[in-house]
Design a protein around this motif. Sequence first.
Motif: not given
Length: 77
Positions: A38-64
């Motif tokens: 609420e002070n500086c606006g820094e954003k924190y993403i939970e590990d679980e969600i970050a992992k999920e994002l990377l997994k999805k990104a891999n799948e998307i990237q593989k599709s070309g």
Amino acid sequence: MQCMICKHGATQKGSTTVTLEKDGATIVFKHVPALVCENCGEKYIEDEIAKELLKKANEIQKSGVEVDIREYQLDAA
Ligand SMILES: [Zn+2]
């Protein structure tokens, strides 16, 4: 939790946009759940969600796809 960047603000539940770049592909996830300072606006993403994002990104990237913008959704939500 307390913000690790400014060590002053507390974080609130919110959402953010995450952009991942991988081997020339750009994948944007909108409305990713995050904790926002609420002070500086820094954003924190939970590990679980970050992992999920990377997994999805891999799948998307593989599709070309070079650029993909999508809403974030947890499969187990
Ligand atoms: Zn902060």
